[in-house]
Write a protein that holds these residues in place. Structure first.
Motif, PDB file in Angstrom:
ATOM      1  N   THR A 283      -0.465   8.778   1.845  1.00  0.00           N
ATOM      2  CA  THR A 283       0.186  10.027   2.259  1.00  0.00           C
ATOM      3  C   THR A 283      -0.319  10.353   3.659  1.00  0.00           C
ATOM      4  OG1 THR A 283       0.475  10.787   0.016  1.00  0.00           O
ATOM      5  CG2 THR A 283       0.363  12.497   1.708  1.00  0.00           C
ATOM      6  N   TYR A 284       0.549  10.203   4.628  1.00  0.00           N
ATOM      7  CA  TYR A 284       0.210  10.455   6.033  1.00  0.00           C
ATOM      8  C   TYR A 284       1.317  11.358   6.583  1.00  0.00           C
ATOM      9  CZ  TYR A 284      -1.773   5.815   4.927  1.00  0.00           C
ATOM     10  OH  TYR A 284      -2.394   4.740   4.324  1.00  0.00           O
TER      11      TYR A 284
ATOM     12  N   GLU B 182      -1.202   0.399  -4.962  1.00  0.00           N
ATOM     13  CA  GLU B 182      -0.941   1.643  -5.700  1.00  0.00           C
ATOM     14  C   GLU B 182       0.244   1.475  -6.641  1.00  0.00           C
ATOM     15  OE1 GLU B 182      -1.790   1.576  -2.500  1.00  0.00           O
ATOM     16  OE2 GLU B 182      -3.436   3.021  -2.265  1.00  0.00           O
TER      17      GLU B 182
ATOM     18  N   TRP C 244      -5.327  19.086  -1.561  1.00  0.00           N
ATOM     19  CA  TRP C 244      -5.224  17.941  -2.463  1.00  0.00           C
ATOM     20  C   TRP C 244      -4.853  18.485  -3.833  1.00  0.00           C
ATOM     21  CZ3 TRP C 244      -6.992  16.506   2.091  1.00  0.00           C
ATOM     22  CH2 TRP C 244      -6.945  15.163   2.432  1.00  0.00           C
TER      23      TRP C 244
ATOM     24  N   ILE D 274      -4.963   8.868  -3.104  1.00  0.00           N
ATOM     25  CA  ILE D 274      -6.290   8.403  -3.535  1.00  0.00           C
ATOM     26  C   ILE D 274      -6.641   7.136  -2.765  1.00  0.00           C
ATOM     27  CG2 ILE D 274      -7.577   7.457  -5.512  1.00  0.00           C
ATOM     28  CD1 ILE D 274      -5.900   9.275  -7.301  1.00  0.00           C
TER      29      ILE D 274
ATOM     30  N   PHE E 195       3.016  10.077  -6.070  1.00  0.00           N
ATOM     31  CA  PHE E 195       2.452  10.894  -4.990  1.00  0.00           C
ATOM     32  C   PHE E 195       0.942  11.066  -5.190  1.00  0.00           C
ATOM     33  CE2 PHE E 195       0.986  15.150  -3.693  1.00  0.00           C
ATOM     34  CZ  PHE E 195       0.969  14.928  -2.332  1.00  0.00           C
TER      35      PHE E 195
ATOM     36  N   GLN F 143       4.051  19.304   0.303  1.00  0.00           N
ATOM     37  CA  GLN F 143       2.704  19.766  -0.065  1.00  0.00           C
ATOM     38  C   GLN F 143       1.903  19.975   1.232  1.00  0.00           C
ATOM     39  OE1 GLN F 143       1.034  18.938  -3.689  1.00  0.00           O
ATOM     40  NE2 GLN F 143      -1.056  18.629  -3.015  1.00  0.00           N
TER      41      GLN F 143
ATOM     42  N   ALA G 182      -2.772   2.023   6.088  1.00  0.00           N
ATOM     43  CA  ALA G 182      -1.570   1.800   6.914  1.00  0.00           C
ATOM     44  C   ALA G 182      -1.951   1.634   8.387  1.00  0.00           C
ATOM     45  CB  ALA G 182      -0.585   2.952   6.748  1.00  0.00           C
TER      46      ALA G 182
ATOM     47  N   TYR H 101       1.123  10.358  11.394  1.00  0.00           N
ATOM     48  CA  TYR H 101      -0.293  10.378  11.736  1.00  0.00           C
ATOM     49  C   TYR H 101      -1.114   9.794  10.586  1.00  0.00           C
ATOM     50  CZ  TYR H 101      -5.029  11.679  12.289  1.00  0.00           C
ATOM     51  OH  TYR H 101      -6.388  11.575  12.358  1.00  0.00           O
ATOM     52  N   ALA H 102      -1.679   8.620  10.791  1.00  0.00           N
ATOM     53  CA  ALA H 102      -2.604   8.038   9.812  1.00  0.00           C
ATOM     54  C   ALA H 102      -3.946   7.900  10.518  1.00  0.00           C
ATOM     55  CB  ALA H 102      -2.103   6.684   9.322  1.00  0.00           C
TER      56      ALA H 102
ATOM     57  N   ASN I 258       0.836  -1.206   0.000  1.00  0.00           N
ATOM     58  CA  ASN I 258       0.000   0.000   0.000  1.00  0.00           C
ATOM     59  C   ASN I 258       0.868   1.252   0.000  1.00  0.00           C
ATOM     60  OD1 ASN I 258      -2.759   1.213   0.441  1.00  0.00           O
ATOM     61  ND2 ASN I 258      -1.655   2.134   2.152  1.00  0.00           N
TER      62      ASN I 258
HETATM   63  C1  LIG Z   1      -1.176  16.465   1.007  1.00  0.00           C
HETATM   64  C2  LIG Z   1      -1.964  15.399   1.695  1.00  0.00           C
HETATM   65  C3  LIG Z   1      -1.720  15.095   3.026  1.00  0.00           C
HETATM   66  C4  LIG Z   1      -2.425  14.082   3.668  1.00  0.00           C
HETATM   67  N1  LIG Z   1      -2.164  13.809   4.974  1.00  0.00           N
HETATM   68  C5  LIG Z   1      -2.803  12.815   5.621  1.00  0.00           C
HETATM   69  C6  LIG Z   1      -2.485  12.500   6.974  1.00  0.00           C
HETATM   70  O1  LIG Z   1      -1.662  13.149   7.607  1.00  0.00           O
HETATM   71  N2  LIG Z   1      -3.116  11.446   7.545  1.00  0.00           N
HETATM   72  C7  LIG Z   1      -4.067  10.724   6.887  1.00  0.00           C
HETATM   73  O2  LIG Z   1      -4.609   9.779   7.449  1.00  0.00           O
HETATM   74  N3  LIG Z   1      -4.408  11.016   5.614  1.00  0.00           N
HETATM   75  C8  LIG Z   1      -3.791  12.041   4.960  1.00  0.00           C
HETATM   76  N4  LIG Z   1      -4.087  12.330   3.660  1.00  0.00           N
HETATM   77  C9  LIG Z   1      -5.112  11.528   2.977  1.00  0.00           C
HETATM   78  C10 LIG Z   1      -4.589  10.186   2.558  1.00  0.00           C
HETATM   79  O3  LIG Z   1      -3.377  10.309   1.883  1.00  0.00           O
HETATM   80  C11 LIG Z   1      -5.582   9.478   1.652  1.00  0.00           C
HETATM   81  O4  LIG Z   1      -6.773   9.267   2.375  1.00  0.00           O
HETATM   82  C12 LIG Z   1      -5.070   8.156   1.105  1.00  0.00           C
HETATM   83  O5  LIG Z   1      -6.089   7.555   0.370  1.00  0.00           O
HETATM   84  C13 LIG Z   1      -4.640   7.226   2.193  1.00  0.00           C
HETATM   85  O6  LIG Z   1      -4.226   6.007   1.639  1.00  0.00           O
HETATM   86  P1  LIG Z   1      -4.971   4.640   2.015  1.00  0.00           P
HETATM   87  O7  LIG Z   1      -6.342   4.741   1.402  1.00  0.00           O
HETATM   88  O8  LIG Z   1      -4.142   3.617   1.348  1.00  0.00           O
HETATM   89  O9  LIG Z   1      -5.005   4.551   3.482  1.00  0.00           O
HETATM   90  C14 LIG Z   1      -3.409  13.353   2.978  1.00  0.00           C
HETATM   91  C15 LIG Z   1      -3.655  13.659   1.646  1.00  0.00           C
HETATM   92  C16 LIG Z   1      -2.952  14.677   1.009  1.00  0.00           C
HETATM   93  C17 LIG Z   1      -3.244  15.010  -0.412  1.00  0.00           C
END
Ligand SMILES: Cc1cc2nc3c(=O)[nH]c(=O)nc-3n(C[C@H](O)[C@H](O)[C@H](O)COP(=O)(O)O)c2cc1C
Length: 482
Positions: free
Chosen positions: A158-159, A219, A311, A211, A206, A301, A179, A172-173, A155
């Protein structure tokens, strides 16, 4: 399509959408310049000669806040409309066949490999982005790679990632993110979770990392499918994780269970424009191997207060995904899907040709269920008839104002997942970790059972308009519309 961040920056330069900034300070200056430029829909930025850092150790920002950057990253032509991009990406999701990554022995990411005492994450000029941030966030444009311990698939997500010390990162997720689920599985087995974090890479990777692809869909495989060739990867020996061979900076290591180690993370200026989640203890990663290219470029970003979009301007991450899910679920008559509001995540609009009683409600409730995961994602779901362009908020509001009787056509359903980032969580709910929200379903379609009696729309027919436009073409030349 470029294969790395440098190739992407070259292309952006050719579109005259890139500027170099010298002598900025990592401490708030880079963040503020980025904020001002993003608000102006200005060019991408490369910061060099950053205060206290050697020339060549750069930071790139504002690469995706404008349509040019997003179209370049995803391989769309400049001329495509937003809704055309959304539809095109939806078709790609519909037709997905996995193209797995290709393992190579070597790649630019191996130009510098640091282990043990040599690991020092402070060697990169990580900005402090916003005034009240609790620290320096190296991971804002990050992709975090994890492998499911039971099913084996990889997987990206972006966390956000905050530096704790020279070899420790907190990340932070949100609840429900892939994840989050994967790391909890490792901890339940009594093992630390292997993690790789890329802080600068091919912009397509990225984009895809942000998404919410369905559980089980890697991915890496999807990025390969979009490119038409597998992504080149090298294997990190400690974690066994494949990392992009052309990435700029990658930290690999292990995340122990929070009982073993967790550190204060936050506050952080978040995508809804607040510091809503404050500081909490979050899981960490202990870095075992730090890779970087010569003259590395850290990609950032950071969130910026709406209406600037954290986004991307075109909602591939929500609208295309939702459209694809609705089609796969067998929903007929969908004419278009778009998502508006902060992060293009909160107000989903589905335009459809109603085929049967309850059709609009069925589509709306499914959409509400599909759009989960993330603060307030899909909080308002609006269904409109096929004559309404879902990407045009003015048209959508016209439908809401004139085709929706609030007494009978608005439903509020509580109990959906949101996240600690939701500014509307009251203190008591937050203390109980009750990260839930209601969703609002607004049916702004003409009521099905008397739609044929609904008042006619006051607009000249397409045929009449065309005839007049042709006859008086000189008159309309200046105001020509697509
Ligand atoms: C710039 C940016 C920062 C992000 N930061 C976070 C974050 O800190 N924690 C989080 O849970 N999701 C964050 N997201 C949203 C996740 O990246 C997004 O929900 C992604 O689908 C997560 O992957 P997953 O579906 O495989 O869990 C962010 C998105 C963007 C565009």
């Amino acid at each position: 399509m470029a294969d790395d961040l440098r190739g992407f920056l070259n292309e952006l330069g050719k579109w005259n959408k890139l500027r170099v900034v010298n002598n900025a300070d990592w401490d708030l200056e880079i963040g503020t310049i980025n904020e001002l430029m993003a608000e102006r829909q200005g060019p991408g930025l490369i910061f060099d000669n950053i205060k206290g850092y050697p020339k060549g150790y750069r930071v790139a920002t504002n690469l995706m806040h404008h349509r040019e950057g997003q179209k370049l990253a995803f391989g769309f032509s400049k001329e495509m409309t937003d809704l055309e991009c959304v539809a095109n990406f939806k078709d790609k999701l519909n037709n997905f066949t996995p193209i797995p990554p290709v393992e190579v022995k070597n790649g630019p990411i191996k130009e510098n490999i640091l282990t043990g005492e040599d690991i020092d994450i402070f060697k990169f000029p990580t900005p402090k982005w916003h005034t009240h941030d609790g620290g320096r966030y190296i991971g804002t444009g990050v992709i975090t790679i994890t492998r499911d311990p039971e099913e084996g698939w990889l997987n990206f997500g972006t966390y956000r990632v905050m530096i704790q010390d020279k070899s420790t990162l907190a990340f932070y997720a949100s609840p429900g993110k892939h994840a989050t689920i994967m790391r909890e599985k490792y901890w339940a087995m009594g093992k630390p979770c292997p993690v790789a974090m890329c802080f600068g890479q091919d912009m397509l990777l990225f984009g895809i990392s942000t998404i919410g692809l369905p559980w089980g869909m890697s991915e890496y495989d999807f990025a390969g499918f979009i490119k038409g060739r597998g992504i080149n990867v090298v294997i990190d020996e400690e974690t066994g994780l494949p990392i992009p061979a052309n990435a700029e900076i990658v930290a690999c290591g292990f995340s122990p269970s929070p009982e073993e180690d967790s550190r204060p993370e936050g506050p952080f200026g978040e995508w809804q424009g607040y510091y809503a989640s404050g500081a909490r203890n979050e899981p960490v990663v202990h870095i075992k191997t730090l890779y970087h290219r010569n003259d590395p470029i850290l990609f950032g970003q950071p969130p910026i207060k709406p209406p600037v979009n954290t986004w991307f301007p075109i909602p591939l991450h929500t609208a295309s995904f939702l459209w694809n899910r609705l089609e796969k679920a067998g929903m007929m008559g969908i004419r278009g899907v778009y998502v508006h509001g902060p992060g293009n995540r909160i107000i989903a609009v589905i335009s459809l040709k109603q085929r049967y009683l309850g059709h609009a409600k069925q589509v709306a409730t499914l959409a509400g269920a599909f759009l989960q995961g993330g603060a307030c994602t899909g909080r308002y779901i609006i269904t409109v008839d096929e004559d309404i362009d879902p990407s045009n908020l003015d048209e959508v509001l016209w439908a809401v104002c004139t085709r929706c009787d609030p007494e009978n056509y608005i439903d509020i359903v509580p109990g959906f997942l949101t996240s600690p980032l939701d500014p509307m969580l009251d203190p008591e709910k937050r203390a109980r970790k009750n990260y839930t929200t209601a969703k609002v379903f607004i049916n702004a379609c003409r009521p099905y059972h008397w739609k044929d009696k609904f008042p006619l729309v006051n607009r000249a027919s397409d045929a009449l308009r065309q005839k007049v436009l042709e006859k008086f073409s000189e008159l309309f030349k200046e105001t020509e519309q697509k």
